[in-house]
Design an enzyme around this catalytic site. Structure first.
Site, PDB file in Angstrom:
ATOM      1  N   PRO A   1     -25.632  18.665  51.103  1.00 27.70           N
ATOM      2  CA  PRO A   1     -27.248  18.941  50.982  1.00 27.70           C
ATOM      3  C   PRO A   1     -27.821  17.903  51.592  1.00 27.70           C
ATOM      4  CG  PRO A   1     -26.324  18.035  48.860  1.00 27.70           C
ATOM      5  CD  PRO A   1     -25.225  18.188  49.950  1.00 27.70           C
ATOM      6  N   MET A   2     -28.865  18.152  52.619  1.00 28.56           N
ATOM      7  CA  MET A   2     -29.742  16.974  53.104  1.00 28.56           C
ATOM      8  C   MET A   2     -31.063  17.697  53.321  1.00 28.56           C
ATOM      9  SD  MET A   2     -27.366  14.900  55.830  1.00 28.56           S
ATOM     10  CE  MET A   2     -28.545  13.703  56.370  1.00 28.56           C
ATOM     11  N   GLU A   3     -31.853  17.422  52.513  1.00 30.39           N
ATOM     12  CA  GLU A   3     -33.224  17.921  52.485  1.00 30.39           C
ATOM     13  C   GLU A   3     -34.018  17.275  53.837  1.00 30.39           C
ATOM     14  OE1 GLU A   3     -36.394  15.595  50.667  1.00 30.39           O
ATOM     15  OE2 GLU A   3     -37.790  17.332  50.539  1.00 30.39           O
TER      16      GLU A   3
ATOM     17  N   CYS B   1     -30.796  12.331  43.722  1.00 30.33           N
ATOM     18  CA  CYS B   1     -31.990  12.116  44.609  1.00 30.33           C
ATOM     19  C   CYS B   1     -32.615  10.977  43.930  1.00 30.33           C
ATOM     20  CB  CYS B   1     -32.801  13.288  44.499  1.00 30.33           C
ATOM     21  SG  CYS B   1     -34.172  13.144  45.830  1.00 30.33           S
TER      22      CYS B   1
ATOM     23  N   LYS C   1     -23.630  17.053  41.322  1.00 30.95           N
ATOM     24  CA  LYS C   1     -23.620  16.185  42.357  1.00 30.95           C
ATOM     25  C   LYS C   1     -24.250  14.634  41.769  1.00 30.95           C
ATOM     26  CE  LYS C   1     -24.308  15.093  47.432  1.00 30.95           C
ATOM     27  NZ  LYS C   1     -25.707  14.241  47.262  1.00 30.95           N
TER      28      LYS C   1
ATOM     29  N   GLY D   1     -19.871   9.705  50.872  1.00 29.29           N
ATOM     30  CA  GLY D   1     -20.438   8.678  51.311  1.00 29.29           C
ATOM     31  C   GLY D   1     -19.727   7.869  52.498  1.00 29.29           C
ATOM     32  N   GLU D   2     -20.656   7.687  53.687  1.00 28.37           N
ATOM     33  CA  GLU D   2     -20.284   6.825  54.715  1.00 28.37           C
ATOM     34  C   GLU D   2     -18.947   7.101  55.560  1.00 28.37           C
ATOM     35  OE1 GLU D   2     -22.260   4.377  55.867  1.00 28.37           O
ATOM     36  OE2 GLU D   2     -23.551   4.634  54.568  1.00 28.37           O
TER      37      GLU D   2
ATOM     38  N   GLY E   1     -22.265  14.142  55.117  1.00 28.40           N
ATOM     39  CA  GLY E   1     -23.677  14.560  55.545  1.00 28.40           C
ATOM     40  C   GLY E   1     -23.859  13.955  56.724  1.00 28.40           C
ATOM     41  N   ARG E   2     -24.508  12.831  56.875  1.00 26.46           N
ATOM     42  CA  ARG E   2     -24.880  12.194  58.231  1.00 26.46           C
ATOM     43  C   ARG E   2     -23.920  11.877  59.222  1.00 26.46           C
ATOM     44  NH1 ARG E   2     -26.654   6.620  55.661  1.00 26.46           N
ATOM     45  NH2 ARG E   2     -24.657   7.448  54.745  1.00 26.46           N
TER      46      ARG E   2
HETATM   47  C1  LIG Z   1     -32.296  12.858  54.664  1.00 29.54           C
HETATM   48  C2  LIG Z   1     -31.403  13.047  53.529  1.00 29.54           C
HETATM   49  C3  LIG Z   1     -31.653  14.225  52.669  1.00 29.54           C
HETATM   50  C4  LIG Z   1     -30.807  14.429  51.563  1.00 29.54           C
HETATM   51  N1  LIG Z   1     -30.958  15.433  50.588  1.00 29.54           N
HETATM   52  C5  LIG Z   1     -30.137  15.670  49.751  1.00 29.54           C
HETATM   53  C6  LIG Z   1     -30.298  16.939  48.849  1.00 29.54           C
HETATM   54  O1  LIG Z   1     -31.177  17.702  49.063  1.00 29.54           O
HETATM   55  N2  LIG Z   1     -29.528  16.768  47.827  1.00 29.54           N
HETATM   56  C7  LIG Z   1     -28.355  16.020  47.523  1.00 29.54           C
HETATM   57  O2  LIG Z   1     -27.712  16.068  46.549  1.00 29.54           O
HETATM   58  N3  LIG Z   1     -28.319  15.032  48.286  1.00 29.54           N
HETATM   59  C8  LIG Z   1     -28.927  14.769  49.384  1.00 29.54           C
HETATM   60  N4  LIG Z   1     -28.689  13.660  50.149  1.00 29.54           N
HETATM   61  C9  LIG Z   1     -27.738  12.831  49.929  1.00 29.54           C
HETATM   62  C10 LIG Z   1     -26.407  13.388  50.783  1.00 29.54           C
HETATM   63  O3  LIG Z   1     -26.309  14.509  50.363  1.00 29.54           O
HETATM   64  C11 LIG Z   1     -25.220  12.667  50.762  1.00 29.54           C
HETATM   65  O4  LIG Z   1     -25.008  12.365  49.307  1.00 29.54           O
HETATM   66  C12 LIG Z   1     -25.699  11.085  51.308  1.00 29.54           C
HETATM   67  O5  LIG Z   1     -26.224  11.302  52.485  1.00 29.54           O
HETATM   68  C13 LIG Z   1     -24.192  10.151  51.550  1.00 29.54           C
HETATM   69  O6  LIG Z   1     -23.174  11.057  52.236  1.00 29.54           O
HETATM   70  P1  LIG Z   1     -22.980  10.627  53.800  1.00 29.54           P
HETATM   71  O7  LIG Z   1     -22.979   9.228  53.945  1.00 29.54           O
HETATM   72  O8  LIG Z   1     -21.890  11.520  54.403  1.00 29.54           O
HETATM   73  O9  LIG Z   1     -24.446  11.229  54.485  1.00 29.54           O
HETATM   74  C14 LIG Z   1     -29.590  13.567  51.255  1.00 29.54           C
HETATM   75  C15 LIG Z   1     -29.381  12.609  52.397  1.00 29.54           C
HETATM   76  C16 LIG Z   1     -30.239  12.243  53.321  1.00 29.54           C
HETATM   77  C17 LIG Z   1     -29.820  11.219  54.167  1.00 29.54           C
END
Ligand SMILES: Cc1cc2nc3c(=O)[nH]c(=O)nc-3n(C[C@H](O)[C@H](O)[C@H](O)COP(=O)(O)O)c2cc1C
Length: 313
Positions: free
Chosen positions: A7-9, A98, A139, A200-201, A223-224
């Site tokens: 999830p990424m807002e 969050c 989460k 993460g990462e 995510g990213r």
């Molecule tokens: C822009 C942005 C928005 C995010 N929004 C949410 C969200 O709505 N709910 C949530 O549980 N985590 C949210 N996260 C966290 C991500 O789900 C994830 O846990 C975090 O980015 C680490 O994973 P990654 O390294 O694969 O990006 C958000 C992260 C980013 C960067």
């Protein structure tokens, strides 16, 4: 092995989910969090965050989308969960990660990681409120300012009836700074009976292998990395899949631009395009160049013109 799109807002919305799940490699998506602060939200809010509720709770590619809720009051979040269940959600996820201050002032998201019993009460209330066939998951991060409570929090979530726990392997204080502490995932996985999803990462297939080896997990969330490298989940699912080349990425940007026409406000659409082009720059050198050219543009059609120009450059 399973792979979930994080999830990424403001980033992973219905359009991005459509694009990335059509590419493949994902088994599940989770919606952006829906903030539950002081009321039972109407169906329209849930349809806005998760339009897939109107199509059986799945993306066009058939991947289920679970709805994520964030709030600190068990009774209220449970009432909202009942609404989400009645709309046909295939699963409900609870956000305990969050870091945003506006959320934490209302005592939700990661600030709850200081109180394992409150995590328990929220998960238990939601579990009790929704029909048994709807999975309730959570989460979390490794803690708020330190990692002392991570196992207590994980146990509290499992004991309250969650079917699965995703762990973003950092504290709230660590924000999004590398590294993610994958080594903390193994003890959680060993302590719990429910699946622990590593997050993460993970930016490359090599990161995936390292995370898998360190954590021992078989379930992952990206995510990213999925935004910066749209073929990443596919490359992980079928380890000889080549990374998408830049022309394929340009095609995705065109498709994304078509999809976001449904979004109100040219400034918002411009923001979404810039955001994606910027993150793609982590993987694709031409995207960094493109971003330098479009960063000040506010008209989405000028941005897409620049995207097309970069195809012929
Ligand atoms: C822009 C942005 C928005 C995010 N929004 C949410 C969200 O709505 N709910 C949530 O549980 N985590 C949210 N996260 C966290 C991500 O789900 C994830 O846990 C975090 O980015 C680490 O994973 P990654 O390294 O694969 O990006 C958000 C992260 C980013 C960067």
């Amino acid at each position: 092995m399973s792979m979930t799109l994080a999830p990424m807002e403001g980033v992973v919305d219905v359009y991005m989910r459509d694009i990335l799940t059509r590419i493949g490699g994902f088994d599940l998506c989770v919606s952006e969090f829906v903030r539950v602060s002081n009321s039972v939200l109407p169906a329209s809010v849930y349809y806005k965050y998760c339009p897939e509720l109107k199509t059986g709770g799945r993306t066009a590619a058939g991947v289920p989308v679970h709805v994520q809720l964030m709030g600190g009051e068990p009774g209220l979040i449970a009432e909202n969960a009942t609404v989400v269940a009645s709309l046909g959600a295939l699963g409900i996820d609870l956000n305990f990660g969050c870091p945003a201050k506006t959320v934490n002032r209302r005592d939700a998201g990661a600030s709850l990681l200081q109180y394992p019993e409150r995590l328990h009460d929220i998960v238990a209330a939601v579990r009790k409120a929704v029909p048994a066939h709807i999975p309730v998951s959570a989460k979390m991060r490794l803690g708020y300012s330190d990692k002392t409570l991570y196992l207590e929090n994980a146990h509290a979530i499992e004991d309250a009836g969650a079917v699965k726990l995703t762990v973003h392997a950092r504290t709230k204080l660590e924000g999004y700074r590398a590294p993610a502490h994958w080594e903390f995932l193994a003890p959680i996985r060993e302590a719990l009976r429910i699946p622990v999803v590593a997050n993460g990462e993970i930016w490359t297939p090599e990161d995936f292998v390292a995370c898998r080896d360190v954590s021992g997990c078989t379930d992952f969330m990206i995510g990213r990395g999925a935004i910066a490298r749209p073929s990443l989940a596919l490359e992980i699912a079928a380890l000889n899949t080549p990374q998408f080349q830049w022309p394929e990425i340009l095609g995705l940007l065109e498709r994304y631009n078509d999809l976001i026409q449904a979004m109100d406000g040219p400034l918002r659409r411009a923001g979404r395009l810039k955001q994606w082009i910027k993150l793609l720059g982590r993987t694709y050198e031409p995207s960094s160049e493109l971003f330098m050219n479009i960063r000040r543009l506010q008209d989405p059609s000028e941005i897409i013109d620049a995207v097309r120009a970069s195809a012929v450059a």
